[in-house]
Design a protein around this motif. Structure first.
Motif, PDB file in Angstrom:
ATOM      1  N   ALA A  67       0.811  -1.218   0.000  1.00  0.00           N
ATOM      2  CA  ALA A  67       0.000   0.000   0.000  1.00  0.00           C
ATOM      3  C   ALA A  67       0.844   1.267   0.000  1.00  0.00           C
ATOM      4  O   ALA A  67       0.296   2.363  -0.202  1.00  0.00           O
ATOM      5  CB  ALA A  67      -0.933   0.007   1.211  1.00  0.00           C
ATOM      6  N   ALA A  88       0.109  -0.621  -6.338  1.00  0.00           N
ATOM      7  CA  ALA A  88      -1.332  -0.426  -6.209  1.00  0.00           C
ATOM      8  C   ALA A  88      -1.994  -0.297  -7.578  1.00  0.00           C
ATOM      9  O   ALA A  88      -3.110  -0.800  -7.797  1.00  0.00           O
ATOM     10  CB  ALA A  88      -1.622   0.816  -5.365  1.00  0.00           C
ATOM     11  N   SER A 125      -6.905  -0.921   2.943  1.00  0.00           N
ATOM     12  CA  SER A 125      -5.559  -1.286   3.372  1.00  0.00           C
ATOM     13  C   SER A 125      -5.648  -2.162   4.617  1.00  0.00           C
ATOM     14  O   SER A 125      -6.471  -1.921   5.506  1.00  0.00           O
ATOM     15  CB  SER A 125      -4.724  -0.035   3.660  1.00  0.00           C
ATOM     16  OG  SER A 125      -4.498   0.695   2.468  1.00  0.00           O
ATOM     17  N   HIS A 126      -4.793  -3.183   4.670  1.00  0.00           N
ATOM     18  CA  HIS A 126      -4.822  -4.156   5.756  1.00  0.00           C
ATOM     19  C   HIS A 126      -3.553  -4.048   6.600  1.00  0.00           C
ATOM     20  O   HIS A 126      -2.449  -3.907   6.058  1.00  0.00           O
ATOM     21  CB  HIS A 126      -4.914  -5.574   5.188  1.00  0.00           C
ATOM     22  CG  HIS A 126      -6.227  -5.854   4.494  1.00  0.00           C
ATOM     23  ND1 HIS A 126      -6.606  -5.197   3.342  1.00  0.00           N
ATOM     24  CD2 HIS A 126      -7.232  -6.717   4.790  1.00  0.00           C
ATOM     25  CE1 HIS A 126      -7.800  -5.641   2.962  1.00  0.00           C
ATOM     26  NE2 HIS A 126      -8.191  -6.552   3.820  1.00  0.00           N
ATOM     27  N   ARG A 186      -6.488   9.949   5.380  1.00  0.00           N
ATOM     28  CA  ARG A 186      -5.369   9.336   4.663  1.00  0.00           C
ATOM     29  C   ARG A 186      -4.043   9.918   5.145  1.00  0.00           C
ATOM     30  O   ARG A 186      -3.849  11.134   5.094  1.00  0.00           O
ATOM     31  CB  ARG A 186      -5.503   9.566   3.152  1.00  0.00           C
ATOM     32  CG  ARG A 186      -4.337   8.957   2.353  1.00  0.00           C
ATOM     33  CD  ARG A 186      -4.462   9.228   0.865  1.00  0.00           C
ATOM     34  NE  ARG A 186      -4.273  10.618   0.521  1.00  0.00           N
ATOM     35  CZ  ARG A 186      -3.080  11.185   0.310  1.00  0.00           C
ATOM     36  NH1 ARG A 186      -1.957  10.464   0.413  1.00  0.00           N
ATOM     37  NH2 ARG A 186      -2.990  12.457   0.006  1.00  0.00           N
ATOM     38  N   ILE A 191       0.516   7.009   2.447  1.00  0.00           N
ATOM     39  CA  ILE A 191      -0.329   6.235   1.529  1.00  0.00           C
ATOM     40  C   ILE A 191      -0.544   7.042   0.257  1.00  0.00           C
ATOM     41  O   ILE A 191      -1.102   8.136   0.302  1.00  0.00           O
ATOM     42  CB  ILE A 191      -1.684   5.901   2.174  1.00  0.00           C
ATOM     43  CG1 ILE A 191      -1.495   5.023   3.412  1.00  0.00           C
ATOM     44  CG2 ILE A 191      -2.607   5.208   1.173  1.00  0.00           C
ATOM     45  CD1 ILE A 191      -0.959   3.633   3.133  1.00  0.00           C
ATOM     46  N   VAL A 199      -4.288   4.707  -3.889  1.00  0.00           N
ATOM     47  CA  VAL A 199      -4.895   3.707  -3.004  1.00  0.00           C
ATOM     48  C   VAL A 199      -6.276   4.158  -2.548  1.00  0.00           C
ATOM     49  O   VAL A 199      -7.193   3.342  -2.388  1.00  0.00           O
ATOM     50  CB  VAL A 199      -3.978   3.428  -1.789  1.00  0.00           C
ATOM     51  CG1 VAL A 199      -4.670   2.539  -0.760  1.00  0.00           C
ATOM     52  CG2 VAL A 199      -2.673   2.789  -2.254  1.00  0.00           C
ATOM     53  N   THR A 200      -6.447   5.450  -2.345  1.00  0.00           N
ATOM     54  CA  THR A 200      -7.728   5.993  -1.850  1.00  0.00           C
ATOM     55  C   THR A 200      -8.542   6.661  -2.955  1.00  0.00           C
ATOM     56  O   THR A 200      -9.513   7.357  -2.670  1.00  0.00           O
ATOM     57  CB  THR A 200      -7.473   7.006  -0.723  1.00  0.00           C
ATOM     58  OG1 THR A 200      -6.807   8.147  -1.264  1.00  0.00           O
ATOM     59  CG2 THR A 200      -6.622   6.399   0.382  1.00  0.00           C
ATOM     60  N   VAL A 235      -9.398   0.996   6.274  1.00  0.00           N
ATOM     61  CA  VAL A 235      -8.346   0.158   6.848  1.00  0.00           C
ATOM     62  C   VAL A 235      -8.943  -0.871   7.791  1.00  0.00           C
ATOM     63  O   VAL A 235      -9.960  -0.610   8.456  1.00  0.00           O
ATOM     64  CB  VAL A 235      -7.299   1.042   7.582  1.00  0.00           C
ATOM     65  CG1 VAL A 235      -7.934   1.794   8.740  1.00  0.00           C
ATOM     66  CG2 VAL A 235      -6.100   0.231   8.050  1.00  0.00           C
ATOM     67  N   PRO A 292       1.845  -2.015   5.116  1.00  0.00           N
ATOM     68  CA  PRO A 292       0.401  -2.190   4.985  1.00  0.00           C
ATOM     69  C   PRO A 292       0.100  -2.744   3.596  1.00  0.00           C
ATOM     70  O   PRO A 292       0.804  -2.438   2.626  1.00  0.00           O
ATOM     71  CB  PRO A 292      -0.149  -0.776   5.177  1.00  0.00           C
ATOM     72  CG  PRO A 292       0.992   0.131   4.878  1.00  0.00           C
ATOM     73  CD  PRO A 292       2.234  -0.600   5.273  1.00  0.00           C
ATOM     74  N   ALA A 349      -2.655  -3.099   0.612  1.00  0.00           N
ATOM     75  CA  ALA A 349      -3.911  -2.733  -0.037  1.00  0.00           C
ATOM     76  C   ALA A 349      -4.483  -3.986  -0.680  1.00  0.00           C
ATOM     77  O   ALA A 349      -3.789  -4.679  -1.421  1.00  0.00           O
ATOM     78  CB  ALA A 349      -3.678  -1.655  -1.083  1.00  0.00           C
TER      79      ALA A 349
END
Length: 323
Positions: free
Chosen positions: A42, A48, A65-66, A102, A106, A110-111, A119, A137, A139
């Motif tokens: 991410a 991404a 995102s994890h 955000r 990042i 991603v967003t 998240v 992280p 994504a």
């Protein structure tokens, strides 16, 4: 769809190799407790971008995102709003995605250019291990072509994305079988943006009244909230087994198969009437009906209680694709 096949590894033994692929900018499909995710670093905008390309996902639909641990949230975003922190403490790891501002680290891709980020911390040991070993992280939207059925088995990923994925970690069928619930708790009252595997009732019990606001025809404010989504390749409509019809039809039943035999294929979600079991089987059953060569799928709604609300939400979005 990309030709070729990804490298498929057992989830419990393939973490180190998969983490190295993530660090190198590659794509890894991995199991969570909800559905299989298509993961990339991410922090890497180019990685991404590969997610959007592999899924044929429009750039306006943001990614989740994890993180490996709830404590990583503050490290990534700085100060966490009190209500967000309370929900994270109560439900992480688990099928709850939270909206935060955000962080600069990042990249905007991603967003989807939004000033917010979705998240969560997955409740699947191999997923958290993968993220921890990768050290970034991850994504990860669902590992399927955009708008189609979410994958709950590794074979769904391979059939749907093929060589667009570098590595697939096979952890067997996912436990929840339906995506995470998305909540924005930054304001005065938490807002549920997407129904999911964590029932709204559980959130209300933890934090009090919430607003449920879902569906979008423009740019989504959260992943998976487009009005038409989660659809099989076969036309799907909501209905009952008693409705007349011709042709080679498939039926998605909640508790029991239809009494008449005018169906080419039938899938039953939960013979004992448990909506949690029904959720776990939903996408796998739709994949099976999709592969049965039927001309139409008729889906029976389930009770609007607990995760049943999320099941009906997915069925309505799938039906909207075809009507």
């Amino acid at each position: 769809m990309s030709t070729g096949s990804p490298r498929v590894l057992p989830a419990e033994r393939g973490v180190d190799e998969a983490a190295a692929v993530l660090r190198a900018g590659g794509l890894v499909a991995f199991p969570t407790e909800t559905v299989y995710g298509l993961g990339a670093n991410a922090l890497d905008a180019r990685a991404a971008a590969r997610i959007f390309e592999a899924k044929a996902r429009p750039s306006f639909d943001p990614l989740i995102s994890h993180l490996a641990d709830a404590a990583d949230l503050a490290v990534l975003v700085g100060e966490v709003p009190a209500a967000v922190a309370a929900l994270a403490k109560r439900f992480w790891p688990g099928p709850l995605t939270l909206i935060v501002d955000r962080p600069q680290a990042i990249p905007p891709i991603v967003t989807s250019g939004l000033g917010t980020m979705a998240v969560r911390v997955p409740d699947e040991p191999s997923a958290r291990s993968l993220i921890a070993v990768a050290g970034v992280p991850v994504a990860a939207p669902s590992a399927n072509r955009f708008g189609q059925l979410s994958p709950t088995r590794a074979e769904h990923v391979v059939a749907g994305l093929g060589g667009a994925v570098d590595v697939v970690l096979d952890g067997g069928p996912t436990r929840c079988g339906i995506e995470s619930t998305i909540v924005d708790a930054r304001g005065d009252r938490p807002v549920v943006l997407r129904l999911g595997a964590l029932p709204v009732e559980a959130i209300v019990e933890a934090v009090g009244p919430v607003e449920v606001r879902q569906g979008s025809s423009g740019q989504p404010v959260a992943p998976g909230t487009l009005a038409a989504h989660y659809a099989p390749r076969t036309p799907l409509r909501l209905g009952a087994a008693a409705e007349p019809g011709g042709g080679r039809r498939g039926f998605l039943a909640f508790r029991e198969p239809p009494a008449d035999g005018d169906w080419a294929a039938v899938q039953v979600l939960s013979p004992d009437g448990d909506v949690t079991t029904a959720a776990a089987r939903l996408f796998d059953a739709l994949h099976r009906l999709d592969a049965a060569g039927v001309t139409e799928i008729v889906a029976e709604p389930v009770p609007e209680t607990g995760v049943g609300r999320a099941i009906n939400d997915r069925l309505r979005r799938a039906a909207a694709t075809w009507h």
